[in-house]
Design an enzyme around this catalytic site. Structure first.
Site, PDB file in Angstrom:
ATOM      1  N   ASP A 187     -36.035 -10.404  -1.840  1.00  0.00           N
ATOM      2  CA  ASP A 187     -35.253 -11.105  -0.856  1.00  0.00           C
ATOM      3  C   ASP A 187     -36.219 -12.011  -0.303  1.00  0.00           C
ATOM      4  O   ASP A 187     -37.375 -11.974  -0.484  1.00  0.00           O
ATOM      5  CB  ASP A 187     -34.456 -10.098   0.076  1.00  0.00           C
ATOM      6  CG  ASP A 187     -33.333 -10.944   0.882  1.00  0.00           C
ATOM      7  OD1 ASP A 187     -32.306  -9.903   1.246  1.00  0.00           O
ATOM      8  OD2 ASP A 187     -33.244 -11.987   0.718  1.00  0.00           O
TER       9      ASP A 187
HETATM   10  C1  GLC Z   1     -31.169 -13.721   2.590  1.00  0.00           C
HETATM   11  C2  GLC Z   1     -30.363 -12.499   2.409  1.00  0.00           C
HETATM   12  C3  GLC Z   1     -29.838 -12.163   0.868  1.00  0.00           C
HETATM   13  C4  GLC Z   1     -29.592 -13.733   0.352  1.00  0.00           C
HETATM   14  C5  GLC Z   1     -31.092 -14.468   0.356  1.00  0.00           C
HETATM   15  C6  GLC Z   1     -31.056 -15.884  -0.370  1.00  0.00           C
HETATM   16  O1  GLC Z   1     -32.008 -13.379   3.468  1.00  0.00           O
HETATM   17  O2  GLC Z   1     -30.634 -11.377   2.644  1.00  0.00           O
HETATM   18  O3  GLC Z   1     -28.686 -11.591   0.767  1.00  0.00           O
HETATM   19  O4  GLC Z   1     -29.195 -13.777  -1.157  1.00  0.00           O
HETATM   20  O5  GLC Z   1     -31.589 -14.473   1.520  1.00  0.00           O
HETATM   21  O6  GLC Z   1     -30.193 -16.695   0.548  1.00  0.00           O
END
Ligand code: GLC
Length: 720
Positions: free
Chosen positions: A262
């Site tokens: 993430d």
């Molecule tokens: C965010 C979220 C994740 C998302 C990623 C890209 O922090 O936790 O669910 O897909 O970043 O945006």
């Protein structure tokens, strides 16, 4: 070109480039983040040469942007390995459908599939290759903002929705499909106190019994990518957790696709205190077999050094790079770097009438009728309706992961009502949506309007930004000013229905006492207003059922249906009585306000003729449980028939019941259908005292009903 051929021709440095993800706009020739000293990339400290060799891009909205970026990237890149673009297509790309907690409430696998397929088509035409969805984190705490993305508290239902969504997104990986990415592996929904990014701490048994099955269902459905969670699992951050990622996900489950972190989660291992520096982050992540680093640069900064020091082998890097190149090969970008992008077709397809119709159907089938004293549905010939409330005339009812959705394209409830009863709807805001608003200055006008109209619909609840990532709440009550509005309206008109818009279960016991009818629309998406109006006026009949328990009060949380009995259970018949030395409260019942699986219709359904094919189940054989369901009311309607099983005794304590099957049926007035479920040994397996996944012989109870409060109708014995 084939992935292996490409890999064979790459230098170590070129391989490491592929592991890096940066934002799409980094490469834009118009909206340039190219200087990479501003915006989210500034923290990456990557030089321009590096940037043009990175493997994947994050966040993309618009076909033209994708074409500009891909062209500019390929022009400047030496390796010229096309980018693939990834986007949070959580509940729609441009045409938004209900938040996932709503779609889950439809108990309709096919609907979940079709909605994802629609989103995939819209996204692929914009150049998106990977959707960061489905989010399948099991949840039990409505304070957590991200419950809106989840399918709720049940492992089986979450898993069914996960599999349907993966298949909807990926299809046959054709032109209108995208790769899916199940997230957040693992147990992100277990954040203590419902506070985002907070500590997750649970036994391995709880992790495996409740939280892991939905991710595995997505893997078994063929998901192409897995995103690790921000949180620790058994003390170790997921992205650097070898046991979780390599041992379970890859070796035990056989997942051979891409694992992505993430956002900046690699580097956050320093904050977690399990890595002292970015070099150790890179080591731990590679040891765990994490492939893509999203928006931090530990790999970029230290992998070469780690290989030189012999701490990481080039083979480990080859494995990671191969998985990414294989995904690019599966997506066809080596042959056609622009894949499915098509600005003209995108404009024709996105938010087209057909997509709006499906989104509307999705919202109508996700909404949950929580209470109805008979006022609903309203008669379409009603003389006048006062439509009041902070969510009545706003396009911001499409949820916080609105991707490319536009509030200006969202049908408001007021527009939806006008589409059915024209100028017989009268509007007043009544109060503001802010949860801390104390402004009562608009109430008088609303009350006057309510006194002049035949019926009233109050649109209450939350703003869409009160749920979603980072949007957690310590107080999930309906705001006082909204209760004041409701109270004053009820003084002048008893014909009042509440349409609730929220991204979570709210603590709403007072609302349940005060309101004659409550229709929970969740955050219904682009066609929310039309769906709400269709349901209020009976053009559609509510059929949703909640998949996350609604507490009577926040103090009951975590509260969920598939709980253990404890050593001192409080008898159900004593729920509202004080029985001191039992597992109970001094000041409130144990039961929730609304239980898992609950939802009303405008019609009624009668269950009869319960049958179990035998009272003994030999290992490897099957039983059939069946019931007849009759529509005994005056509307054609749909019913989600639920099968639960209880393992009465086990080597460890077992839940009071567990959802093991569901089927949504449609019945005409007076129509009766038989519903059959097959019971297998596989369904009875759990993590035993010895931590083996097995079914233990012994007594099981079988339940079939309309929600999780149903009683057992039969027993059987599992025998060797
Ligand atoms: C965010 C979220 C994740 C998302 C990623 C890209 O922090 O936790 O669910 O897909 O970043 O945006």
């Amino acid at each position: 070109m084939k992935a292996q051929e490409i890999l064979n021709g790459m230098t170590l440095k070129e391989k490491i480039y592929q592991l890096q993800q940066v934002t799409t706009l980094t490469f834009s020739t118009t909206d340039s983040r190219l200087d990479i000293i501003t915006g989210p990339n500034s923290t990456l400290a990557l030089d321009k040469d590096y940037i043009y060799e990175t493997g994947t891009a994050l966040n993309l909205i618009g076909a033209e942007i994708m074409m500009d970026v891909q062209a500019n990237y390929l022009k400047n890149s030496k390796q010229k390995l096309p980018l693939i673009f990834m986007q949070d297509v959580i509940h729609g790309h441009r045409t938004l459908y209900p938040i996932n907690l709503g779609v889950a409430a439809s108990f309709d696998r096919e609907l979940a599939h079709d909605l994802a397929a629609m989103a995939a088509k819209e996204a692929s035409l914009d150049g998106v290759s990977v959707a960061f969805a489905p989010m399948v984190d099991l949840v039990r705490d409505p304070r957590w903002g991200r419950v809106m993305e989840s399918s709720g508290e049940d492992p089986y239902l979450n898993g069914e929705m996960a599999a349907a969504t993966v298949k909807g997104f990926q299809g046959d990986m054709g032109k209108y499909n995208v790769a899916a990415c199940v997230k957040h592996y693992a147990a992100y929904g277990g954040a203590e106190a419902g506070r985002d990014y907070n500590t997750v701490d649970m036994s391995e048994r709880t992790l495996r019994q409740y939280y892991l099955p939905p991710y595995k269902a997505a893997v078994d459905a063929g998901v192409k990518m897995v995103m690790t969670a921000f949180n620790i699992v058994d003390g170790v951050p997921a992205v650097g957790n070898k046991w979780l990622v390599k041992d379970i996900l890859r070796d035990e489950w056989g997942f051979d696709g891409v694992v992505i972190s993430d956002y900046s989660a690699f580097e956050e291992m320093i904050n977690h205190g399990t890595c002292e520096n970015k070099k150790e982050c890179a080591y731990r992540a590679m040891e765990a077999t994490a492939d893509i680093e999203m928006m931090s640069s530990c790999y970029a900064s230290h992998l070469e050094e780690l290989v030189r020091e012999g701490k990481i082998t080039e083979e480990q890097i080859d494995n990671a790079v191969y998985r990414i190149l294989k995904l690019k090969e599966d997506l066809g970008v080596f042959d056609s770097p622009y894949r499915s992008v098509d600005p003209d077709e995108a404009k024709r397809v996105q938010v087209c009438p057909e997509h709006r119709a499906l989104a509307r159907y999705g919202a109508e089938n996700s909404a949950v009728l929580l209470k109805n004293n008979g006022i609903l549905p309203l008669d379409k010939n009603v003389k006048s309706v006062a439509l009041i409330g902070p969510n009545a005339n706003t396009g911001e009812i499409h949820g916080s992961w609105f991707c490319g959705g536009k509030a200006s394209e969202t049908i408001t409830v007021l527009e939806g009502f006008k589409n059915i009863i024209g100028d017989r709807v009268k509007y007043a805001k009544g109060c503001n949506i802010e949860y801390n608003s104390t402004d009562e200055s608009m109430i008088d006008e609303a009350v006057k309007l309510a006194s002049e109209c035949e019926a009233v619909v109050l649109c209450l609840g939350e703003h869409q930004e009160y749920s979603g990532e980072g949007n957690c709440r310590s107080n999930i009550e309906i705001p006082e000013v909204q209760y004041k509005l409701l109270e004053r309206v009820l003084e002048v008109n008893k014909n009042v229905a509440v349409a609730l818009f929220a991204g979570r279960p709210l603590a709403m016991s007072r609302l349940d006492e005060m309101a004659p009818a409550i229709l929970d629309m969740w955050m219904p998406g682009t066609e929310g207003g039309n769906a709400c109006a269709n349901l209020i006026f009976g053009n559609a009949v509510p059929s949703g059922k909640i998949t996350m328990t609604f507490p009577r009060a926040l103090g009951q949380v975590p509260i969920y249906y598939n709980h253990y009995n404890t050593g001192r259970p409080k008898a159900e018949e004593d729920d509202f009585n004080r029985v001191r030395f039992t597992s109970s409260y001094l000041d409130i019942a144990n039961s929730p306000l609304y239980p898992f699986g609950y939802g009303l219709s405008y019609t009624t359904f009668d269950y009869s003729d319960y049958k179990l094919s035998a009272n003994t189940l030999k290992r490897g054989e099957k039983l059939t449980a069946s019931v007849k369901v009759k529509n005994t009311g005056s509307y054609k309607g749909k019913e989600a028939v639920q099968l639960y099983i209880r393992d009465v005794f086990g080597s460890v304590s077992r839940p009071m019941k567990e959802l093991k099957g569901f089927e949504k049926i449609e019945l005409d007035i007076g129509e009766e259908k038989a519903v059959e479920f097959t019971i297998t040994e596989e369904m009875l397996k759990f993590w035993t005292r010895e931590m083996k996944f097995e079914a233990e012989k012994g007594k099981f109870e079988v339940f079939i009903g309309k929600d999780s409060t149903c009683k057992p109708f039969a027993e059987f014995e599992l025998v060797d």
